[in-house]
Design an enzyme around this catalytic site. Structure first.
Site, PDB file in Angstrom:
ATOM      1  N   HIS A  71       0.832  -1.203   0.000  1.00 39.07           N
ATOM      2  CA  HIS A  71       0.000   0.000   0.000  1.00 39.07           C
ATOM      3  C   HIS A  71       0.867   1.253   0.000  1.00 39.07           C
ATOM      4  O   HIS A  71       0.535   2.253  -0.642  1.00 39.07           O
ATOM      5  CB  HIS A  71      -0.917  -0.026   1.225  1.00 39.07           C
ATOM      6  N   GLU A  74       1.809   2.032  -3.510  1.00 36.91           N
ATOM      7  CA  GLU A  74       0.709   2.632  -4.272  1.00 36.91           C
ATOM      8  C   GLU A  74       0.747   4.152  -4.155  1.00 36.91           C
ATOM      9  O   GLU A  74       0.484   4.875  -5.124  1.00 36.91           O
ATOM     10  CB  GLU A  74      -0.625   2.101  -3.756  1.00 36.91           C
ATOM     11  N   HIS A  75       1.083   4.653  -2.980  1.00 36.51           N
ATOM     12  CA  HIS A  75       1.177   6.102  -2.774  1.00 36.51           C
ATOM     13  C   HIS A  75       2.487   6.665  -3.315  1.00 36.51           C
ATOM     14  O   HIS A  75       2.500   7.702  -3.994  1.00 36.51           O
ATOM     15  CB  HIS A  75       1.084   6.420  -1.274  1.00 36.51           C
ATOM     16  N   GLU A 151      -5.437   8.130   6.199  1.00 36.69           N
ATOM     17  CA  GLU A 151      -6.353   7.293   5.436  1.00 36.69           C
ATOM     18  C   GLU A 151      -6.874   6.137   6.294  1.00 36.69           C
ATOM     19  O   GLU A 151      -8.072   5.825   6.294  1.00 36.69           O
ATOM     20  CB  GLU A 151      -5.659   6.747   4.191  1.00 36.69           C
TER      21      GLU A 151
END
Length: 441
Positions: A71, A74-75, A151
């Site tokens: 994850h 992904e950023h 998030e």
């Protein structure tokens, strides 16, 4: 560039397949040097296209010390490369009215953009640059660490999100599939830059990459653009390298004991999910499962909606759901209700599943469920993003690409007896229960 070799072994470097689709659309698949796979679906008359770069790595592939890295990447891939800053990436898509985003799953990650057909070369170049040449700058990583924690905090404030995350943990237990896709706050706070870099270098390689595009796209031109962009990023494109093997059910997932989990939240409503293990993503019975899911909890005419909401007024939202992975899957029944009614609602949901297992559904209900699924399949294929995603999942997950007509045929072939048999299997399986709400000890 590879020569056209119709209908050869699908993983042979240089191979190409061409498959006709509905509405004059055409799917082409080519294996490029390095084992990179490119799949396109040309949609006549469309002036836009969606391009995606899929990497066959998800949260379940993380090892100890690397938790949260998938994850994180992904950023971070949007935060700059050796050729572009984060602002350069953002401006490239904003300047043409395009949209760019990414998504992390348990078994794959996708970076995608929707642009005008004339801007496809730009989108390919930028996305390939991100995938091959991310800098993972230490300062940007620390900044993004805070963004990801926000998030996760946002998701943790949504009790239904919490219920679904905890349900995966209950069903899959202490296994990679039981971990949250986005990582835990503890994992995100503790994972070092070096671990994220190692995860990136291990999994982002030509043989794990699948590029898919749908809409106003030319296959041969896209293949050339992909080769140029990956070469510019320094990736070795060895003509003798074959694509990475697809995940298979041979990676057996050991069943875990069912669990009951209660998460205490000071909310006005409780969220409850009950269910357990289910079919893999490639199980032929997945079409039967889709029909079962539609009838049990897939719409306003479904059994859960009618019994729990319409007849008894016990919940505003109630539905069933299923998800499949390479070696296992899960199935669940959800409702949001008054905390005092949780046990009653849970019993009603289970009773509806058992009722479906006890007797075959009538002809009218079967026809209605198949019609709901058929309409949803057709409507879901009306945009280039859905078709781009379908190509990626066909390559990485299912191992086959069905035309819309073929998918509809498989749905329409489902019988009431098959639905009852699968419902009986699910009803007899061990069940986990997750409750989120203002519960005491």
């Amino acid at each position: 560039m590879p020569q056209d070799l119709p209908l050869v072994a699908p993983h042979t470097p240089g191979a190409e397949l061409v498959v006709g689709q509905d509405g004059a659309a055409r799917v082409r698949r080519t294996v490029l040097p390095g084992g990179v796979r490119v799949l396109t679906e040309h949609m006549p008359g469309l002036r836009s296209a969606t391009v995606g770069a899929w990497v066959g790595v998800g949260s379940r592939d993380e090892t100890s010390g690397h938790y949260g890295s998938t994850h994180f990447l992904e950023h971070l891939l949007f935060k700059g490369t050796t050729r572009r800053s984060a602002m350069d990436i953002a401006e490239a898509f904003d300047a043409v009215g395009g949209e760019a985003n990414a998504a992390t799953g348990k078994e794959h990650t996708c970076y995608y953009a929707r642009v005008l057909d004339a801007d496809v070369p730009m989108a390919v170049d930028v996305i390939a640059d991100m995938v091959t040449s991310a800098r993972l700058d230490a300062g940007e990583l620390e900044t993004e660490r805070g963004v990801i924690l926000e998030e996760l905090a946002m998701n943790d404030d949504d009790p239904s999100d919490v219920a679904h995350e905890q349900f995966a943990t209950a069903v899959f237990g202490d296994t990679p599939l039981g971990r949250p896709i986005g990582g835990t706050p503890q994992a995100i706070r503790s994972v070092p830059r070096d671990a994220v870099w190692e995860h990136y270098r291990e999994h982002y390689r030509p043989e794990t990459l699948v590029v898919t595009a749908a809409g106003g796209v030319d296959h041969d031109a896209l293949c050339a653009q992909v080769v140029d962009a990956l070469s510019a990023g320094g990736w070795p494109l060895d003509p003798g390298t074959a694509p990475a093997s697809r995940r298979t059910a041979s990676d057996a997932h050991a069943p875990t004991a069912p669990r009951e989990l209660t998460v205490r939240r000071q909310t006005e409503q409780a969220n409850v999910i009950v269910g357990g293990l289910c079919l893999t993503a490639t199980d032929p019975r997945r079409f039967t499962l889709s029909v079962l899911n539609a009838a049990l909890g897939g719409g306003m005419s479904s059994r859960l909606f009618q019994e729990i909401r319409e007849k008894r007024g016990l919940a505003y939202s109630t539905y069933s759901f299923a998800s499949g992975h390479a070696d296992t899957g899960m199935f669940g029944l959800y409702a949001g209700c008054t905390p005092a009614k949780v046990d009653e609602v849970t019993a009603l949901m289970v009773a509806e599943l058992e009722r479906m297992a006890d007797a075959p559904m009538g002809a009218a209900e079967l026809t209605r469920s198949i019609g709901q699924l058929s309409g949803g399949l057709v409507l879901g294929m009306e945009d280039s993003g859905s078709r781009m995603s379908r190509l990626g999942k066909a390559e990485l997950v299912h191992g086959e690409l069905l035309s819309l007509d073929e998918s509809l045929e498989r749905v329409r072939a489902v019988t009431a007896a098959e639905v009852q048999e699968l419902a009986a299997e699910l009803a007899a399986a061990p069940r986990s229960v997750v409750r989120v709400g203002p519960f005491g000890d």
